[in-house]
Design a protein around this motif. Structure first.
Motif, short mmCIF file in Angstrom:
data_model
loop_
_atom_site.label_atom_id
_atom_site.label_comp_id
_atom_site.label_asym_id
_atom_site.label_seq_id
_atom_site.Cartn_x
_atom_site.Cartn_y
_atom_site.Cartn_z
N HIS A 10 46.98 43.43 52.22
CA HIS A 10 48.36 43.92 52.23
C HIS A 10 48.75 44.49 50.87
O HIS A 10 49.41 45.53 50.79
CB HIS A 10 49.33 42.80 52.61
N LEU A 11 48.34 43.82 49.80
CA LEU A 11 48.72 44.26 48.46
C LEU A 11 47.75 45.29 47.87
O LEU A 11 48.01 45.85 46.81
CB LEU A 11 48.85 43.05 47.52
N GLY A 12 46.63 45.51 48.57
CA GLY A 12 45.68 46.51 48.11
C GLY A 12 44.94 46.11 46.84
O GLY A 12 44.64 46.94 46.00
N VAL A 13 44.67 44.81 46.70
CA VAL A 13 43.95 44.32 45.53
C VAL A 13 42.72 43.54 45.98
O VAL A 13 42.54 43.26 47.17
CB VAL A 13 44.84 43.44 44.62
N SER A 14 41.88 43.17 45.03
CA SER A 14 40.65 42.46 45.37
C SER A 14 40.94 41.01 45.75
O SER A 14 41.91 40.41 45.28
CB SER A 14 39.68 42.50 44.19
N SER A 15 40.08 40.48 46.56
CA SER A 15 40.20 39.08 46.98
C SER A 15 40.09 38.12 45.79
O SER A 15 40.84 37.16 45.71
CB SER A 15 39.14 38.78 48.03
N PRO A 16 39.19 38.38 44.81
CA PRO A 16 39.13 37.48 43.65
C PRO A 16 40.43 37.43 42.84
O PRO A 16 40.82 36.37 42.37
CB PRO A 16 37.98 38.05 42.81
N SER A 17 41.11 38.57 42.70
CA SER A 17 42.36 38.53 41.93
C SER A 17 43.44 37.76 42.68
O SER A 17 44.24 37.04 42.08
CB SER A 17 42.85 39.94 41.56
N ILE A 18 43.44 37.85 44.01
CA ILE A 18 44.39 37.08 44.81
C ILE A 18 44.02 35.60 44.75
O ILE A 18 44.89 34.73 44.67
CB ILE A 18 44.44 37.58 46.26
N ALA A 19 42.73 35.30 44.74
CA ALA A 19 42.29 33.90 44.65
C ALA A 19 42.83 33.26 43.38
O ALA A 19 43.30 32.12 43.40
CB ALA A 19 40.76 33.82 44.69
N THR A 20 42.78 34.00 42.28
CA THR A 20 43.30 33.49 41.01
C THR A 20 44.80 33.25 41.10
O THR A 20 45.29 32.20 40.68
CB THR A 20 42.98 34.49 39.88
#
Length: 170
Positions: free
Chosen positions: A57-67
């Protein structure tokens, strides 16, 4: 580049930084960064969503969302619930503290925007929106058109590739 173009660029950069500082100052006691508010908003609108849902949804990588999710969990704003059918998958929910922080974040953003546009007439705001949209479109081109602010920030934070290498885009 002439003096007027430099002045336009200087104002745009300062406005962006001042907006970020004002929001940060208003939210400083919550332990949340302004860039985490979109994560909280998405979870509020989509209770039980997954990390992958948020990243897409936010158009970012999964690792950055994990953080971000780990930090928001540690701050007591989010909680994970394991999927009963697939234990590798977690559903993310707001805690009560997360809900109150979302409400406060909205109020802070409203306050900062109200301050920023104070003393502007409706037609001046309309004109400003049109001018800013044109600047954005000129800079975005086909490569970045339609991307979220968070995905643009993530792309801008990646190191530049050397000659002959193309940058990857999520």
């Amino acid at each position: 580049m002439g003096p007027k173009q430099i002045e336009v660029l200087r104002h745009i950069n300062r406005i962006s930084l001042l907006h970020r500082l004002r929001v940060h100052n208003l939210l400083s006691d919550t332990g949340v960064w302004g860039s985490q508010i979109p994560v909280l908003l998405h979870v509020e609108r989509n209770p039980g969503c997954t990390q992958t849902d948020i990243a897409e949804h936010l158009g970012v990588s999964s690792p950055s969302i994990a953080t971000s999710i780990k930090r928001l969990q540690k701050a007591g704003m989010l909680e994970k619930r394991a999927d009963e059918a697939d234990m590798r998958r977690n559903h993310i929910e707001l805690t009560e503290r997360g809900r109150s922080t979302v409400a406060r974040g909205r109020a802070c953003y409203d306050q900062v925007v109200e301050r920023m546009l104070r003393d502007f007439t409706g037609s001046e705001v309309d004109t400003l929106v049109c001018l800013l949209a044109r600047l954005e479109e000129n800079l975005a081109g086909d490569e970045y058109r339609g991307r979220t602010a968070l995905s643009l920030a993530e792309a801008a934070d990646r190191p530049a590739k050397s000659d002959g290498e193309e940058r990857e885009h999520p």
